[in-house]
Design an enzyme around this catalytic site. Structure first.
Site, mmCIF file in Angstrom:
data_model
loop_
_atom_site.group_PDB
_atom_site.id
_atom_site.type_symbol
_atom_site.label_atom_id
_atom_site.label_comp_id
_atom_site.label_asym_id
_atom_site.label_seq_id
_atom_site.Cartn_x
_atom_site.Cartn_y
_atom_site.Cartn_z
ATOM 1 N N THR A 18 -17.230 -28.356 53.221
ATOM 2 C CA THR A 18 -18.669 -28.490 53.031
ATOM 3 C C THR A 18 -19.101 -27.852 51.714
ATOM 4 O OG1 THR A 18 -18.838 -28.235 55.427
ATOM 5 C CG2 THR A 18 -20.899 -28.187 54.200
ATOM 6 N N ARG A 22 -12.012 -23.197 50.869
ATOM 7 C CA ARG A 22 -12.000 -21.853 51.467
ATOM 8 C C ARG A 22 -10.720 -21.656 52.254
ATOM 9 N NH1 ARG A 22 -18.408 -21.251 53.237
ATOM 10 N NH2 ARG A 22 -19.142 -21.654 51.115
ATOM 11 N N SER A 113 -18.760 -17.372 50.940
ATOM 12 C CA SER A 113 -20.070 -17.180 51.554
ATOM 13 C C SER A 113 -20.074 -16.043 52.577
ATOM 14 C CB SER A 113 -20.528 -18.506 52.171
ATOM 15 O OG SER A 113 -21.860 -18.414 52.586
ATOM 16 N N HIS A 114 -20.420 -16.377 53.808
ATOM 17 C CA HIS A 114 -20.583 -15.355 54.837
ATOM 18 C C HIS A 114 -19.267 -15.000 55.520
ATOM 19 C CE1 HIS A 114 -20.778 -19.376 56.270
ATOM 20 N NE2 HIS A 114 -20.232 -18.942 57.399
ATOM 21 N N LYS A 126 -15.438 -23.088 44.205
ATOM 22 C CA LYS A 126 -16.002 -24.432 44.105
ATOM 23 C C LYS A 126 -16.489 -24.685 42.683
ATOM 24 C CE LYS A 126 -20.703 -23.425 45.615
ATOM 25 N NZ LYS A 126 -21.834 -23.881 46.394
ATOM 26 N N ASP A 277 -26.745 -13.626 52.855
ATOM 27 C CA ASP A 277 -25.317 -13.695 53.187
ATOM 28 C C ASP A 277 -24.432 -13.245 52.026
ATOM 29 O OD1 ASP A 277 -25.679 -15.865 51.512
ATOM 30 O OD2 ASP A 277 -24.256 -17.132 52.577
ATOM 31 N N ASP A 279 -22.819 -14.598 49.574
ATOM 32 C CA ASP A 279 -23.044 -15.079 48.210
ATOM 33 C C ASP A 279 -24.518 -15.284 47.886
ATOM 34 O OD1 ASP A 279 -23.085 -17.224 50.021
ATOM 35 O OD2 ASP A 279 -22.568 -18.675 48.465
ATOM 36 N N ASP A 281 -26.967 -17.127 49.172
ATOM 37 C CA ASP A 281 -27.719 -18.382 49.273
ATOM 38 C C ASP A 281 -28.408 -18.560 50.632
ATOM 39 O OD1 ASP A 281 -25.340 -18.857 50.578
ATOM 40 O OD2 ASP A 281 -24.838 -20.697 49.498
ATOM 41 N N ARG A 282 -28.024 -17.771 51.629
ATOM 42 C CA ARG A 282 -28.681 -17.893 52.939
ATOM 43 C C ARG A 282 -29.720 -16.798 53.124
ATOM 44 N NH1 ARG A 282 -24.337 -19.684 57.519
ATOM 45 N NH2 ARG A 282 -23.279 -21.247 56.223
ATOM 46 N N THR A 344 -24.924 -32.605 56.152
ATOM 47 C CA THR A 344 -24.832 -31.159 55.983
ATOM 48 C C THR A 344 -24.194 -30.791 54.647
ATOM 49 O OG1 THR A 344 -24.670 -30.860 58.353
ATOM 50 C CG2 THR A 344 -23.771 -29.094 56.991
ATOM 51 N N GLU A 363 -31.704 -26.286 55.327
ATOM 52 C CA GLU A 363 -30.753 -26.545 56.401
ATOM 53 C C GLU A 363 -30.997 -25.546 57.513
ATOM 54 O OE1 GLU A 363 -26.734 -28.131 55.170
ATOM 55 O OE2 GLU A 363 -26.975 -26.448 53.821
ATOM 56 N N GLU A 364 -30.610 -25.974 58.718
ATOM 57 C CA GLU A 364 -30.786 -25.098 59.874
ATOM 58 C C GLU A 364 -29.919 -23.845 59.778
ATOM 59 O OE1 GLU A 364 -27.893 -24.742 61.785
ATOM 60 O OE2 GLU A 364 -26.977 -26.190 60.421
ATOM 61 N N SER A 365 -28.907 -23.899 58.916
ATOM 62 C CA SER A 365 -27.938 -22.813 58.815
ATOM 63 C C SER A 365 -28.443 -21.699 57.885
ATOM 64 C CB SER A 365 -26.621 -23.375 58.299
ATOM 65 O OG SER A 365 -26.842 -24.101 57.097
ATOM 66 N N LYS A 376 -28.984 -23.484 47.595
ATOM 67 C CA LYS A 376 -29.955 -22.805 48.427
ATOM 68 C C LYS A 376 -30.073 -21.372 47.926
ATOM 69 C CE LYS A 376 -26.615 -22.213 52.268
ATOM 70 N NZ LYS A 376 -25.436 -23.002 51.904
ATOM 71 N N ARG A 502 -19.844 -27.183 66.366
ATOM 72 C CA ARG A 502 -21.247 -26.778 66.428
ATOM 73 C C ARG A 502 -22.016 -27.763 67.299
ATOM 74 N NH1 ARG A 502 -20.766 -23.082 62.576
ATOM 75 N NH2 ARG A 502 -20.043 -23.558 60.463
HETATM 76 C C1 VG1 Z 1 -22.033 -24.471 56.965
HETATM 77 C C2 VG1 Z 1 -23.453 -24.866 57.316
HETATM 78 C C3 VG1 Z 1 -24.019 -25.767 56.246
HETATM 79 C C4 VG1 Z 1 -23.937 -25.059 54.889
HETATM 80 C C5 VG1 Z 1 -22.502 -24.643 54.624
HETATM 81 C C6 VG1 Z 1 -22.364 -23.841 53.360
HETATM 82 O O1 VG1 Z 1 -21.224 -25.625 56.890
HETATM 83 O O2 VG1 Z 1 -23.491 -25.487 58.577
HETATM 84 O O3 VG1 Z 1 -25.342 -26.102 56.579
HETATM 85 O O4 VG1 Z 1 -24.367 -25.908 53.861
HETATM 86 O O5 VG1 Z 1 -22.027 -23.836 55.705
HETATM 87 O O6 VG1 Z 1 -23.150 -22.695 53.382
HETATM 88 P P1 VG1 Z 1 -20.263 -26.093 58.084
HETATM 89 O O7 VG1 Z 1 -19.530 -27.282 57.555
HETATM 90 O O8 VG1 Z 1 -19.392 -24.924 58.429
HETATM 91 O O9 VG1 Z 1 -21.168 -26.415 59.219
HETATM 92 V V1 VG1 Z 1 -22.549 -21.272 52.714
HETATM 93 O O10 VG1 Z 1 -23.820 -20.159 52.695
HETATM 94 O O11 VG1 Z 1 -21.263 -21.007 53.688
HETATM 95 O O12 VG1 Z 1 -22.077 -21.679 51.173
HETATM 96 CO CO CO Z 2 -23.581 -18.701 51.475
#
Ligand code: VG1
Ligand code: CO
Length: 549
Positions: A18, A22, A113-114, A126, A277, A279, A281-282, A344, A363-365, A376, A502
């Site tokens: 996504t 990773r 990220s997280h 990336k 989070d 990095d 962005d959340r 997503t 996004e909901e995330s 984001k 999910r």
């Molecule tokens: C998750 C979230 C998605 C987000 C992605 C990257 O992806 O659901 O909405 O864009 O993480 O966010 P997935 O494929 O695990 O559902 V981040 O802050 O991890 O760069």
């Molecule tokens: Co992130």
């Protein structure tokens, strides 16, 4: 400058998910692994003689080592210049801004990220294009294809850079410029928001707590919230970046950001709480003993956007990822602006923003953002909320709580009750079995009645990009009910262990009498339907989700 060409063998597992590639740090530490991926990126690009590459990361373990390698490879592959954040630090939104602001050719962002950080945890990489956004699927697919056939990579024989020293260094044909990681981004925020209104709000005693979760936003929060906006230093927690993120899991939600949650739900809690989070962005937004669902946060920012200087002329349109609730759709309808539904991942918003079709997206995330960058942006969302509260306070002459703002929004638009249940690290075969089992019912589910819900249709979401016509399939299985409620099942594309399944649950409730209900209570019947249709418990042996958001 001597350039070495190193022979290598392909790794077959370098498929970006996504948001980039990773893997466990140990995977990246294998000889040639990082180099192969970086060379695969460079091989898909046409690098011109004066091209500049932006490089930075979230500060996790292996960040600095990877940056030294990338600089040497950038030199060998024809880049004239590399811009890198001091100590190798750039939050994801700050990196996006640096790419845009300095008009660089593109950027490499190092982050998982997280996901937890450290020698036995995760790392990620990336590529972002010149618009500052994550490379679109056609680019990530080309990188993956290249990575499967690669036989050699190029690296320049140059010394390591002192990433701590701001300024320019010339190494052979390459110039490396180490830049302040925070100031350009902070300047951008000052342009978008009414800093003096936020400052007055904070001076009037409105209290906040920001939790950087030991990750990248610490220095950004210090500069913006404390130095520029005058918040007390005690407003910050966990703001020193550590290579292991303090051993934690910097995912700003009710489960992992429990330290902040405890503060906001205690007696004498602050008026406002937020976390971001790994990095940056959340974001998670909290009020005094109140949680704002990310999908609602997007809708509320959209509904109140005219209170923010950057958006006072109105929004061109909004976009949300498919699993995100339809709360923002209702706002768009009222504002008579278009609302787009994308798969997503932030990479799908870039084209819409570049074409001027949308201003805000989310996004909901726990991800919200706007066209100020192409990622984001966690702190941006925090500033949106503070700006909105400050503007409302100015207008009303008294503070409005986060809870009051959300409830007033629900009263006006109705409430899209929403929750996501994650089942993390289940065996891949079990997860695939669950998805296949749901799909096998596509023909029989329509018109089936489950308690008060009747299935209307089901499908596997696909998306045709309205700008370039590219098609993305297999983006999540949807069961859509006649009343507008829905259940979505999707496999994560960011995990590094087994599969994460999910389940996204959404039910619309216009009735203000129910708006006080806890989402899990309000969605109880849908949760049962999701479990029964998917046979998730039987197939995975899991009794309960790992994380509920
Ligand atoms: C998750 C979230 C998605 C987000 C992605 C990257 O992806 O659901 O909405 O864009 O993480 O966010 P997935 O494929 O695990 O559902 V981040 O802050 O991890 O760069
Ligand atoms: Co992130």
């Amino acid at each position: 400058m001597r350039i070495q060409t190193v022979s290598t063998h392909a790794f077959l597992d370098q498929k970006p998910g996504t948001s980039g590639l990773r893997k466990k740090v140990k995977v990246f530490q294998q000889a040639h692994y990082l180099e192969n991926f970086v060379q695969s990126i460079f091989d898909t690009l046409t690098i011109e003689g004066d091209a500049t590459l932006t490089v930075g990361g979230d500060g996790r373990f292996y960040n600095k080592t990877a940056i030294q390698t990338i600089i040497k490879m950038a030199a060998a592959n024809g880049f004239a210049k590399v811009l890198v954040g001091q100590d190798g630090i750039l939050s994801t939104p700050a990196a996006s801004h640096v790419i845009r602001h300095y008009e660089t050719f593109g950027g490499i962002i190092l982050s998982a990220s997280h996901n937890p950080a450290g020698p036995t945890e995760d790392f990620g990489i990336k590529y972002n294009t010149a618009n500052g956004g994550p490379a679109p699927e056609k680019v990530t697919e080309a990188i993956f294809a290249k990575s499967k056939t690669i036989t050699q990579y190029k690296v320049a024989d140059i010394a390591d850079i002192d990433l701590n020293a701001i300024g320019e260094t010339r190494l052979g044909d390459l110039t490396v410029q180490v830049i302040n990681s925070v100031s350009d981004y902070a300047d951008l925020m000052a342009k978008l928001f009414d800093f003096s209104a936020i400052k007055s709000l904070l001076q009037s005693g409105f209290s906040l707590k920001f939790d950087a979760m030991h990750a990248v936003t610490g220095p950004y929060a210090k500069e913006i919230l404390v130095d520029r906006l005058g918040a007390r230093a005690t407003s910050l927690m966990n703001c020193d970046v550590s290579e292991t993120f303090g051993g934690g899991h910097p995912d700003p939600n009710l489960t992992y950001a429990h330290e902040l949650v405890d503060v906001l739900y205690a007696n004498n809690a602050p008026d406002f709480g937020a976390a971001s989070d790994g990095d940056g962005d959340r974001n998670m937004i909290l009020g005094n003993a109140f949680f704002v669902t990310p999908s609602d946060s997007l809708a509320i920012i959209a509904a109140n956007s005219r209170l923010i200087p950057a958006y006072k002329q109105g929004l061109a349109g909004v976009a949300r990822s498919m699993p995100t609730s339809g709360a923002v759709d209702r706002v768009a309808k009222k504002l008579s602006i278009p609302c787009y539904e994308t798969p997503t991942g932030w990479k799908f918003f870039g084209n819409l923003m570049d074409a001027g079709k949308v201003t805000l997206c989310g996004e909901e995330s726990f991800g919200t953002g706007s066209n100020h960058v192409r990622e984001k942006d966690g702190l941006w969302a925090v500033l949106c909320w503070l700006n909105i509260i400050a503007a409302k306070t100015k207008a009303l002459g008294k503070w409005q709580s986060v809870e009051a703002i959300v409830k007033a929004h629900w009263a006006e638009y109705g409430r899209n009750v929403y929750s996501r249940h994650d089942y993390e690290a289940i065996p891949t075969e079990d997860a695939n079995g669950v998805m296949a089992h749901i799909k096998s019912q596509f023909l029989t589910l329509p018109n089936q009645v489950f308690g008060r819900y009747t299935v209307n249709t089901c499908d596997d979401f696909s998306y045709t990009d309205p700008i370039d016509g590219s098609l993305s399939t297999g983006q999540g299985v949807r069961i859509l009910f006649k009343c507008g409620s829905r259940i979505v099942f999707r496999l994560s594309g960011t995990g590094t262990e087994g599969a994460t399944l999910r389940i996204y649950l959404e039910a619309y409730d216009p009735d203000i009498a129910n708006h006080h209900l806890d989402a899990q209570v309000a969605l109880a019947e849908m949760i049962e339907i999701a479990l029964s249709v998917s046979q998730l418990k039987q197939r995975s042996g899991r009794e309960a989700p790992t994380v509920i958001t």
